[in-house]
Design an enzyme around this catalytic site. Sequence first.
Site: not given
Ligand code: 5GP
Length: 118
Positions: A31, A97, A101, A103
């Site tokens: 999650r 990140v 990944h 979503h």
């Molecule tokens: P991005 O913006 O890179 O597509 O998505 C990264 C996602 O990772 C974000 O939605 C953020 O909330 C989630 N995220 C960042 N750090 C952590 C963490 O330590 N644990 C979890 N479960 N999600 C994280």
Amino acid sequence: MPESDCLFCKIIAGEIPSSKVLESDTTYAFRDINPQAGVHVLVVPRTHYEDAEELAKAPKELADVIATGVEIAKQEGIDQSGFRLVFNTGEHAGRTVFHAHLHVLGGEQLGHFGRPGG
Ligand code: 5GP
Ligand code: ZN
């Protein structure tokens, strides 16, 4: 970035706790810590790929990530109501990140794509 410094590699290794939703030989799903919808799950390949472009060079694992996302939608009971699968890439998409990944978003009516508030 070295994989040893990668947040999601640490989550996969269990070095950082996460709320597991589903896992397979090649994927791990948990999650999102800051959910943007009633259901917000992240699916990552166990192998470190920087982004969707790198993951696409491993088609079996890319397919596994997507199949895991669809399986999660069924498990979470949102496959009939509808869900969204998203890869963010780069600054304009708000990517934070750098371990590829997917979503999985759903569980309520989602906004339209695109501009903030759109
Ligand atoms: P991005 O913006 O890179 O597509 O998505 C990264 C996602 O990772 C974000 O939605 C953020 O909330 C989630 N995220 C960042 N750090 C952590 C963490 O330590 N644990 C979890 N479960 N999600 C994280
Ligand atoms: Zn990683």
